[in-house]
Write a protein that holds these residues in place. Structure first.
Motif, PDB file in Angstrom:
ATOM      1  N   VAL A 255       0.849  -1.188   0.000  1.00  0.00           N
ATOM      2  CA  VAL A 255       0.000   0.000   0.000  1.00  0.00           C
ATOM      3  C   VAL A 255       0.886   1.239   0.000  1.00  0.00           C
TER       4      VAL A 255
ATOM      5  N   ASP B  40      -3.953   5.044  -0.812  1.00  0.00           N
ATOM      6  CA  ASP B  40      -3.649   4.311  -2.035  1.00  0.00           C
ATOM      7  C   ASP B  40      -4.976   4.149  -2.790  1.00  0.00           C
TER       8      ASP B  40
ATOM      9  N   TRP C   5      -6.162   0.483  -3.877  1.00  0.00           N
ATOM     10  CA  TRP C   5      -6.590  -0.424  -2.810  1.00  0.00           C
ATOM     11  C   TRP C   5      -7.868   0.059  -2.132  1.00  0.00           C
TER      12      TRP C   5
ATOM     13  N   VAL D  26      -6.881  -3.659   4.020  1.00  0.00           N
ATOM     14  CA  VAL D  26      -6.553  -2.377   3.394  1.00  0.00           C
ATOM     15  C   VAL D  26      -6.517  -1.258   4.439  1.00  0.00           C
TER      16      VAL D  26
END
Length: 500
Positions: free
Chosen positions: A355, A395, A398, A474
């Motif tokens: 990430v 990110d 993601w 995430v």
């Protein structure tokens, strides 16, 4: 539990064994008798003895206010300047005044601290006995040397040492009886720190006596450097104790690494300041590792169960006399491929460097997520606006994938006509993304379980239950968090927060 030369013995618990009660009662009675003798001598003697005792009492109470309590050796060590007061008093005051004034001062300290009666009686008793021993040793010299004579230092050291032996021995003995531990281990457990404290108080007491002997007003000049010396001494002792605590923490960490048990935690008891922050940070790291290991074990177990049926079905198809049917095999292999792909995504999100947060304009980002989400929800999806120019550090790939899983979850489990809202709002220095639906919520008590790999609230085929697990991976990879505001029977709001 103090174990210094004149430490406060806090070991007398409400329920004591008979030997401990006998010791507490004997020490209390003997100390009371010693005080009674000294009080009688003071009243029958010169008024100077009474005046000196009162002055020592006040000085003892004042010095006790400077007590520093530090954890050491599994107990609580108390460092105070009270012992320096009676060291100076033995050198300067008439016989009887040091024991009477210091012991009564200790009684006042016990009352101020609101100690239980049994503890207070024992503390004052052992204090009186220790000071009686010190005065007996000091009285061996006839006449008593003056404060400016070298012989005074040796005699005062011997007297203070006698008090140390009586006090430390009685305190260690009552602790050993209460805890049913080794007397030797208790006595020697903090010997180094105890002796260092004793030397410090002895030196300060002799310096104060010497200054008073030269000129009583000189004690004022000595007070400032004495205070600075005490502060430096206190910080030095705190550093010594902190170093021992760090050594204990290192041993615990080594044991955790050797045993391979991330469920263990470093001890927090007695930790303060920077060491407490370090210990808490390391424990949080261990907690995260423990969760990660548990998640990996759960993932492997559930993956094996999830893949077992399609693999067995493939084997049946291959072993069938008519030969494998391409459509059936394609479906089965597609299911296996989906499970493996989602497992890989969950694992990949948590890998270091996977990430890569960067500044992202939220308005076009949410619009793009909403456009793809409408393929799942049609006109049921509403995307709330965000301030123009709002930027989040994340990110984009993601987080978009995680939000689509949240929208997919709402599409599958929500009511067919109920609205779904995608929104973002500032939260605790970061941004919080929410997907709210009216799909009835999740079963009460399952709010955290829904984010575990392979959790499924329904038996819909072709859904391995890894979408929300990816959402959590995430969020944690960003240093954020995820959760659910559950309204059982009504709906739920799934959220994902990323820091700034």
């Amino acid at each position: 539990m103090g174990r210094g030369p004149m430490a406060v013995a806090a070991a007398t618990a409400p329920r004591l064994a008979a030997p401990a009660w006998l010791l507490v009662g004997g020490v209390s009675a003997a100390g009371a008798a010693a005080l009674a003798v000294r009080a009688t001598q003071a009243l029958e003697g010169s008024p100077r003895v009474v005046g000196a005792a009162l002055l020592i009492l006040v000085a003892t109470v004042a010095a006790d206010r400077l007590t520093l309590a530090l954890p050491h050796g599994g107990e609580e060590e108390e460092f105070t300047l009270s012992d320096a007061v009676w060291v100076a008093a033995i050198v300067l005051a008439p016989p009887g005044a040091p024991t009477l004034g210091a012991a009564l001062g200790m009684l006042c300290c016990q009352i101020i601290r609101r100690r239980p009666q049994a503890k207070a009686a024992f503390n004052v008793g052992q204090y009186a006995l220790a000071l009686t021993a010190a005065e007996l040793i000091w009285g061996l010299a006839h006449p008593a040397p003056q404060a400016d004579q070298v012989a005074t230092w040796g005699l005062a050291t011997a007297a203070s040492g006698g008090a140390l032996v009586v006090n430390a021995g009685l305190v260690a003995l009552v602790i050993a009886l209460v805890g049913r531990e080794s007397f030797r281990a208790i006595l020697l457990g903090s010997a180094r720190v105890t002796v260092l404290q004793w030397l410090g108080n002895l030196s300060i007491g002799l310096l104060a006596a010497l200054a008073w002997q030269v000129n009583p007003g000189g004690i004022v000049l000595v007070a400032v450097p004495l205070g600075l010396a005490y502060l430096a001494y206190r910080e030095w002792v705190a550093g010594l104790v902190e170093r021992e605590q760090m050594e204990d923490m290192a041993r615990t960490a080594e044991r955790i690494a050797r045993d391979g048990d991330p469920a263990a935690r470093l001890p927090m008891a007695g930790r303060e300041g920077r060491l407490a922050q370090l210990t808490a940070s390391l424990n949080r790291m261990l907690e995260q590792l423990d969760r990660a290991f548990a998640r990996d074990r759960h993932l492997m177990k559930e993956a094996a169960a999830e893949l077992h049926d399609p693999v067995r079905a493939i084997r049946r198809e291959l072993a069938a006399p008519a030969g494998p049917r391409r459509e059936t095999l394609a479906d089965l292999l597609g299911r296996v491929d989906q499970v493996l792909g989602e497992m890989e995504a969950v694992a990949s999100a948590g890998r270091p460097g996977a990430v890569r947060p960067a500044p992202v304009l939220l308005a076009p980002f949410l619009e793009r997520v909403g456009h793809r989400g409408r393929e799942l929800l049609d006109d049921r999806l509403n995307v709330s606006g965000v301030p123009v120019g709002a930027v989040a550090c994340l990110d984009a790939g993601w987080v978009e994938r995680a939000l689509l899983h949240m929208l997919d979850n709402a599409a599958i489990h929500g009511r067919c006509t109920s609205p779904v809202t995608l929104s973002a709002a500032p939260s605790a220095g970061g941004w919080r993304f929410e997907v709210a639906d009216e799909g009835g919520g999740v079963p009460a008590g399952q709010e955290d379980a829904v984010f575990e790999p392979f959790y499924r609230a329904s038996s819909i085929p072709g859904r391995p239950g890894l979408g929300l697990a990816l959402v959590r991976s995430v969020a944690e990879a960003h240093g954020g968090s995820t959760g659910i505001l559950n309204r059982p029977g009504v709906g739920a709001t799934f959220w994902l927060r990323v820091p700034a």
